[in-house]
Design an enzyme around this catalytic site. Sequence first.
Site, PDB file in Angstrom:
ATOM      1  N   GLY A  99       0.832  -1.198   0.000  1.00 37.60           N
ATOM      2  CA  GLY A  99       0.000   0.000   0.000  1.00 37.60           C
ATOM      3  C   GLY A  99       0.861   1.240   0.000  1.00 37.60           C
ATOM      4  N   GLY A 100       0.238   2.384   0.284  1.00 34.45           N
ATOM      5  CA  GLY A 100       0.956   3.648   0.254  1.00 34.45           C
ATOM      6  C   GLY A 100       2.024   3.772   1.319  1.00 34.45           C
ATOM      7  CG  PHE A 101       1.168   4.117   5.038  1.00 39.80           C
ATOM      8  CD1 PHE A 101       1.626   5.390   5.338  1.00 39.80           C
ATOM      9  CD2 PHE A 101      -0.201   3.917   4.922  1.00 39.80           C
ATOM     10  CE1 PHE A 101       0.743   6.431   5.538  1.00 39.80           C
ATOM     11  CE2 PHE A 101      -1.090   4.958   5.119  1.00 39.80           C
ATOM     12  CZ  PHE A 101      -0.619   6.221   5.414  1.00 39.80           C
TER      13      PHE A 101
ATOM     14  CB  VAL B 199       1.607  -6.269   4.401  1.00 38.97           C
ATOM     15  CG1 VAL B 199       1.251  -7.058   5.656  1.00 38.97           C
ATOM     16  CG2 VAL B 199       1.195  -4.807   4.552  1.00 38.97           C
TER      17      VAL B 199
ATOM     18  CG  ASP C 229      -5.140   5.398   2.079  1.00 37.06           C
ATOM     19  OD1 ASP C 229      -5.940   5.676   1.168  1.00 37.06           O
ATOM     20  OD2 ASP C 229      -4.181   4.629   1.933  1.00 37.06           O
TER      21      ASP C 229
END
Length: 780
Positions: free
Chosen positions: A496-498, A501, A611
Amino acid sequence: MSITLTSLELFLLLHLLLCLDFSSSLTIPLGSTLHASNRNHSWYSLSSAFSLSFIPAAIPGSYLFAVVFSNTVPIWSAGIVDSGGSFRLLRSGSLRLVNGSGATVWDSGSENQGVASASLEDSGNFVLLNRRNSTVWSSFAHPSDVIVPTQSFTVGMSLRSGSYSFHLSKNGNLNLKWNNSVVYWNLGLNSLIDGSNSISNLSSPSFVLKPNGVASILDSNLPNGGAISVYSSDYGEGNDVFRFLKLDDDGNLRIYSVSKGSEIQTQGWVAVVDQCQVFGFCGRFGICRYDDSGPKCECPSENFVPVDVNGMRKGCRRKVELEDCHGNEAMLDLEHTRFLTYQPEVSAQRFTLGIEACRVNCLVGSFCVASVPMADGSGVCFLKPPGFVCGYKNPSLTSTSSLKVCKPVLPYSLKKSDERWPIRVWIIAVVVIATLLCLVAVEVALWWCCCGNRSKFGALSTHHTLLEYASSAPMRFSYKELQRCTKGFKEKLGAGGFGAVYKGMLANRTVIAVKRLEGIEQGEKQFRTEVATIGSTHHLNLVRLVGFCSQGRHRLLVYEFMKNGSLDKFIFAAESGRLLSWEYRFSIALGAAKAILYLHEECSNCIVHCDIKPENILLDENFNAKVSDFGLAKLIPNDDRYWNMSCVRGTRGYLAPEWLANLPITSNSDVYSYGMVLLEIVSGRRNFEVSEETNHKKFSDWAYEEFEKGNSEAILDKCLHGDETVDMEQVRRMVQASFWCIQKHTSHRPSMGKVVQILEGIVEMSKPLAPNAIPDVSVT
């Protein structure tokens, strides 16, 4: 009996009258003068209780001209002059205070108004009189910084002391102001919290301090003629006590008492009990705090220096001004500190923001130099504009204010005055180092005992991991531990944007999800503080943070593993082939709404997710919704790389319009994103999709047109047609709630609390407005 005077007696009487000094006169004729160099020469009232005199001022060699009670207490003053100064009653009828150079310091402005003489009354009122003994000018009508008994303080008058002033408003309120604008204290007939007027028919209110120590607001339209506002603590005590109300140079309003013949002034009442709450008390950028001796002023950090080291109340200045930062700004976090936010100074800068969103909006905006979250669960935050900023510090304050500075951010260091015992410091340092060495030696010995057998060490590690996991507090992992748990970050669950995972497993066989954060540049202490905040946020519908890693440049978060992955894999059946029944969809929508409500309104600090999307709503083995990635916006650097409009942190189709308009990001931005998700849960289609079925319109626009026609069934996912569990009333409520959430204007959107009530059928909303050109933008 007749009295006859001899020629000699008559001559002596006339000589005595001619030699009389005006220092004991009741009437002061035009042309009279008092000199600062002759302090024994004064003008007195009839009882001699008051005098017009020059008294020494705080600055050596200077003198204050004032009406003085008992030769010690000034109750009205015209100004300060040097030793050559004088006070004159000019023949033109004007009073004038001049310096030794002849420059005018103060003038009464009563020239050519028929003044015939002056007089100092026994009330302390200094008046100018015409030939009919009518008052032309009086000191009571032009107060300086004191109100005395029998003096009427009316609308339009003011007490002044430096930057501070005291006023009576037309609606019967008393207020203290800084710089004649910021109201930091308010009391009176119409000072209710909600701003409503309890009494609206006042004619000409006045404020009077009575000799017994009661201060009252008077008006002919009030019951019994007046309303008591305040009492002095010595109310009604002593007949020989003189009381007066004074605006001191620290900005506080007080009632003092002084016994006649004494010089001791006793405080009987104070307006602002906490002196640190007085706006500007410590000057610009000054922080007020208390120690054993009372309020003290200091600078926020080593990014600032005092304007005057001998006068800390003069405030502080930046070592490097913001305009010289060249884009290298940062936010200095001040724990247990709150910048003062009084009206109307910040009336246009009040927002409902999360703490981090508040900091971010301040950092990137030229209109802001400090952010002030209330930290009371309301989510209210103030953005302080450039100009005068001051605050106070108290260990009991839970809020952390932030101040924009030029990097590097420097902490508040020990003052030289505190470095008085260098020998003791060295002794303490030696003791601490010796203790640490002993602890290290003991730890090494234990490690050898436990690690002599590899399997024994593994069992111990598993035991401790299980205990920490059971404690619910975020555990700290080393990078190697997580590398081992994830088998070298082999199995990727998503990205994702961060960051990406990965799936992993702890020593106690607990399955976890490890997120490797990207772009984190925070120091370890700050990162751990933010993680502790996220880890303390617990809710049934929030993904639980198990632990973290902060080692060198590595920043990782460890979450509980969600067996069924993210919501998008199920609601977009064409993408995955998996389908959720209506019963599960409604439960997921309601659970996600409750999670966001908790973040916005029920945490100690409001958290704005920033988000919300199906990919961030995860499903456990029972398909219970759990919102993930909350609070991560706090961990991302607040600079233009992530927050300018070319690189907005968000996802296409879910961004609120205010992102694109460069407006403050609030909890209402999450409401918008949730509304988009809600519509997708119902429809099983992406909101920004365009097809022939939707007449080449975005699905969200087409869906509103269908809803307006009362055709909610057309919006429902085609895969659910024929599903007996579908409740069309729930469908209607969800669609209706979604269109209220995605309103273009933030003020039209409901709170998440109201959204939950709509979904549960507790409240009924009116027909939503058209969403109004929902933006379609691609972001990275």
